[in-house]
Design a protein around this motif. Structure first.
Motif, short mmCIF file in Angstrom:
data_model
loop_
_atom_site.label_atom_id
_atom_site.label_comp_id
_atom_site.label_asym_id
_atom_site.label_seq_id
_atom_site.Cartn_x
_atom_site.Cartn_y
_atom_site.Cartn_z
N ARG A 1 43.21 44.65 29.95
CA ARG A 1 43.85 43.52 30.62
C ARG A 1 43.78 43.65 32.12
N PRO A 2 43.13 42.71 32.83
CA PRO A 2 43.10 42.76 34.29
C PRO A 2 44.50 42.53 34.87
N VAL A 3 44.85 43.33 35.87
CA VAL A 3 46.16 43.23 36.51
C VAL A 3 45.93 43.09 38.02
N PRO A 4 46.44 42.03 38.65
CA PRO A 4 46.21 41.85 40.09
C PRO A 4 47.04 42.82 40.92
N VAL A 5 46.42 43.38 41.94
CA VAL A 5 47.11 44.30 42.85
C VAL A 5 46.73 43.96 44.29
N VAL A 6 47.55 44.43 45.20
CA VAL A 6 47.30 44.27 46.64
C VAL A 6 47.53 45.62 47.31
N ILE A 7 46.59 46.03 48.14
CA ILE A 7 46.80 47.18 49.03
C ILE A 7 46.92 46.63 50.45
N ARG A 8 47.97 47.04 51.13
CA ARG A 8 48.25 46.54 52.48
C ARG A 8 48.95 47.62 53.28
N VAL B 1 51.79 46.00 42.56
CA VAL B 1 51.30 45.52 41.27
C VAL B 1 52.17 44.34 40.87
N GLN B 2 51.59 43.16 40.91
CA GLN B 2 52.33 41.94 40.59
C GLN B 2 53.65 41.87 41.36
N GLY B 3 53.57 42.19 42.66
CA GLY B 3 54.72 42.10 43.54
C GLY B 3 55.63 43.30 43.58
N VAL B 4 55.39 44.31 42.74
CA VAL B 4 56.21 45.51 42.72
C VAL B 4 55.50 46.62 43.50
#
Length: 226
Positions: free
Chosen positions: A13-20, A69-72
């Motif tokens: 399952r693809p899970v959207p993430v953000v690195i910032r 990960v999904q805002g967490v």
């Protein structure tokens, strides 16, 4: 400033993430990540405090990364710049990072030194640590630095300390004869060991040793090699 959006996988399952870059509003979450990532017997006084975190975002914000990960907020990685001399590699974590306060950050340094990397245990199967490490490699390339460097905890060594030296333990991990939670992870991330450092950090699991490990910028040729 740094921001990257992509997907990791929870099985299929693809899970959207953000690195910032992390900011002051993230401090409470960052400290909670530390609590979960480094439970006893790791010393709680080595968890981040607000003063340290404020220095990170003030003195070298490019080296202050977190992953959501999904805002967490699920993990973070912190670095500073130093002038590293391969002919004199020995140091302690406290010396090289100013006890985590990074007031010794050298804006013209040749090396990005990893102060810390941590991921909440409940998110560790997603490959977030490798994603953070890859992002920090991108910072190294962007700034034209020689290398990324850091001391890796040898967290499984206490189980073998009665039967082998720290150097023998590291060699066995590199040979694939032993799996160490931290050193094996760093090898998977592309880091290579330089040497074992004694009394690196107050860390009973590692018997206070660490493996100094680097990633060399492939676009930069340096003359000094250990």
């Amino acid at each position: 400033m740094y921001r990257k959006q992509f997907y990791v996988f929870d099985q299929d399952r693809p899970v959207p993430v953000v690195i910032r870059n992390y900011e002051r509003g993230d401090f409470d979450d960052l400290i909670q990540v530390q609590r979960e990532s480094f439970p006893p017997p790791f010393p709680s006084n080595l968890w981040w405090n607000p003063v340290q975190l404020n220095n990170h975002v003030t003195l070298f914000p490019e080296g202050a990364l977190c992953i959501e990960v999904q805002g967490v907020l699920a993990g973070s990685m912190t670095g500073l710049l130093i002038d590293f001399d391969p002919d004199h590699p020995d140091h302690t974590w406290e010396q090289i990072t100013d006890h985590g306060y990074i007031r010794n950050h050298v804006s013209t340094g040749n090396t990005l030194y990893v102060v810390d990397i941590s991921v909440r245990p409940s998110y560790r199967k997603l490959g977030l640590g490798q994603a953070l490490m890859s992002s920090m490699y991108e910072v190294v390339v962007h700034k034209g630095l020689d290398r990324l460097l850091g001391g890796g905890r040898m967290s499984g060594y206490h189980k073998r300390a009665n039967e082998m030296t720290a150097e023998q333990y590291l060699n066995a991990v590199v040979a694939g004869e032993i799996k160490d939670p931290v050193i094996t992870f760093l090898l998977r991330c592309g880091r290579t060991p330089l040497k074992v450092v004694s009394n690196y950090l107050e860390d009973e699991e590692s018997c206070h040793y660490a493996a100094l490990m680097e990633w060399k910028n492939p676009f930069v040729t340096t003359s000094k090699i250990i």
